[in-house]
Design an enzyme around this catalytic site. Sequence first.
Site, PDB file in Angstrom:
ATOM      1  N   LYS A  30       0.798  -1.222   0.074  1.00 13.36           N
ATOM      2  CA  LYS A  30      -0.037   0.030  -0.076  1.00 13.36           C
ATOM      3  C   LYS A  30       1.010   1.234  -0.045  1.00 13.36           C
ATOM      4  O   LYS A  30       1.784   1.457   0.924  1.00 13.36           O
ATOM      5  CB  LYS A  30      -0.929  -0.095   1.212  1.00 13.36           C
ATOM      6  CG  LYS A  30      -1.869   1.050   0.942  1.00 13.36           C
ATOM      7  CD  LYS A  30      -2.904   1.207   2.183  1.00 13.36           C
ATOM      8  CE  LYS A  30      -3.884   2.323   1.749  1.00 13.36           C
ATOM      9  NZ  LYS A  30      -3.488   3.579   1.168  1.00 13.36           N
ATOM     10  N   ASN A  98      12.406   1.653  17.040  1.00 15.15           N
ATOM     11  CA  ASN A  98      13.299   1.114  16.373  1.00 15.15           C
ATOM     12  C   ASN A  98      13.402  -0.397  16.371  1.00 15.15           C
ATOM     13  O   ASN A  98      13.220  -0.722  17.432  1.00 15.15           O
ATOM     14  CB  ASN A  98      14.748   1.952  16.684  1.00 15.15           C
ATOM     15  CG  ASN A  98      15.924   1.612  16.059  1.00 15.15           C
ATOM     16  OD1 ASN A  98      16.039   0.520  15.482  1.00 15.15           O
ATOM     17  ND2 ASN A  98      16.797   2.558  15.476  1.00 15.15           N
ATOM     18  N   HIS A 131      20.612  11.490  11.635  1.00 16.82           N
ATOM     19  CA  HIS A 131      19.682  10.842  10.510  1.00 16.82           C
ATOM     20  C   HIS A 131      19.698  11.432   9.320  1.00 16.82           C
ATOM     21  O   HIS A 131      20.249  12.675   9.071  1.00 16.82           O
ATOM     22  CB  HIS A 131      18.095  10.614  11.009  1.00 16.82           C
ATOM     23  CG  HIS A 131      18.062   9.682  12.110  1.00 16.82           C
ATOM     24  ND1 HIS A 131      18.048   9.903  13.171  1.00 16.82           N
ATOM     25  CD2 HIS A 131      17.676   8.473  11.827  1.00 16.82           C
ATOM     26  CE1 HIS A 131      17.842   8.911  14.107  1.00 16.82           C
ATOM     27  NE2 HIS A 131      17.336   7.709  12.877  1.00 16.82           N
ATOM     28  N   HIS A 132      19.330  10.579   8.222  1.00 18.21           N
ATOM     29  CA  HIS A 132      19.386  11.367   6.574  1.00 18.21           C
ATOM     30  C   HIS A 132      18.389  12.270   6.696  1.00 18.21           C
ATOM     31  O   HIS A 132      17.532  12.639   7.594  1.00 18.21           O
ATOM     32  CB  HIS A 132      18.814  10.330   5.802  1.00 18.21           C
ATOM     33  CG  HIS A 132      17.680   9.384   6.314  1.00 18.21           C
ATOM     34  ND1 HIS A 132      16.302   9.876   5.930  1.00 18.21           N
ATOM     35  CD2 HIS A 132      17.340   8.384   7.024  1.00 18.21           C
ATOM     36  CE1 HIS A 132      15.366   9.001   6.751  1.00 18.21           C
ATOM     37  NE2 HIS A 132      16.108   8.123   7.298  1.00 18.21           N
ATOM     38  N   LYS A 135      14.284  12.358   7.028  1.00 20.77           N
ATOM     39  CA  LYS A 135      13.586  12.011   7.917  1.00 20.77           C
ATOM     40  C   LYS A 135      12.622  13.208   8.271  1.00 20.77           C
ATOM     41  O   LYS A 135      13.219  14.271   8.599  1.00 20.77           O
ATOM     42  CB  LYS A 135      14.492  11.644   9.177  1.00 20.77           C
ATOM     43  CG  LYS A 135      13.808  11.163  10.368  1.00 20.77           C
ATOM     44  CD  LYS A 135      14.804  10.049  11.305  1.00 20.77           C
ATOM     45  CE  LYS A 135      13.758   9.895  12.619  1.00 20.77           C
ATOM     46  NZ  LYS A 135      12.814   8.841  12.313  1.00 20.77           N
TER      47      LYS A 135
END
Length: 235
Positions: A30, A98, A131-132, A135
Site C-alpha cells: 500500500k 526502532n 539521521h538522513h 527523516k
Amino acid sequence: MKIALLGYGKMGKIIERIALERGHEIVLRKGSENSFEGLEKADVAIDFSIPTSAVVNIKSAIDYHVPIISGTTGWLEQYDDIVAYNQLKGGAFLYGSNFSLGVNVFFKLNEYLAKMMSQLKEYNVSMEEIHHTQKLDAPSGTAISLANGIIENSAYNKWTLDQPKENEIHIDAIRQDSVPGTHSVFYDSSIDQIEIKHTAHSREGFALGAVVAAEWILGKKGVFTMRDVLNLNDN
C-alpha cells in the site's frame, strides 16, 4: 506467512525483500495511490509509512483483525488512543521506535547505565542523534525512547531540543545525507566523559527486526513492544 505492507517506500521495499528471503508472501503493497484491498488476506501487517498515514493504517489493520507492527514515528500523541482502540477490538498491536535488534539491546543498556549514573551527581547527561535529511521528525523516535529510558531511571524529568534547564536532557538532532541512524548518550563531568553509542550501517537491521516481530506476534492478542519479542523485560 502473508504480509500486508502499509507504506511502500524505501523501508517497505527492504522489508519486502527480507520477508521474501525468509519464505513469506506479500499480499498488499500500500502506497499513497492504492486502497486497503488485500489487507483481509494478510496474516500480519507491517506499517512503515508517514506520520499522517500511520493511525489510519493501524486502525484499518485492527478493524480487519490483522495483527499490526508499526515502525512509523511522529504520531505518538495518539498512541494511547490506538492502545484503547486495539483493546476495544481485541487486536494485536506492536509499536517500535526502532526495530533494530541491536538498538533494543542498546535501550536496555541505556536504562541500566542511567540507573547507575543517577547516584553520581557530578555528571550531566545529553544526547545526539544523526539521521538522513529525508527523516520528517526530530528528534527521532529512537532518541525519544532513549530519553524516556533515562527519565524513568533518574532525576531527569524532560527532554528538550533547546537549551536545557535543570533536570532536562538536551537532544541534538542532526540531519545529514545518507545516515541511516546514529544515537549517542553522553555523561559529562569536569574530569571525564562516558559515552554509549549505536551506529546503524544500513536500514537492513530495521527491516529484519520488523519481520522478526511480525513472525513473533502471530496468534497473540494485546499491545507489545520489541522488549517482548526479544525477552528483554526482565531486569
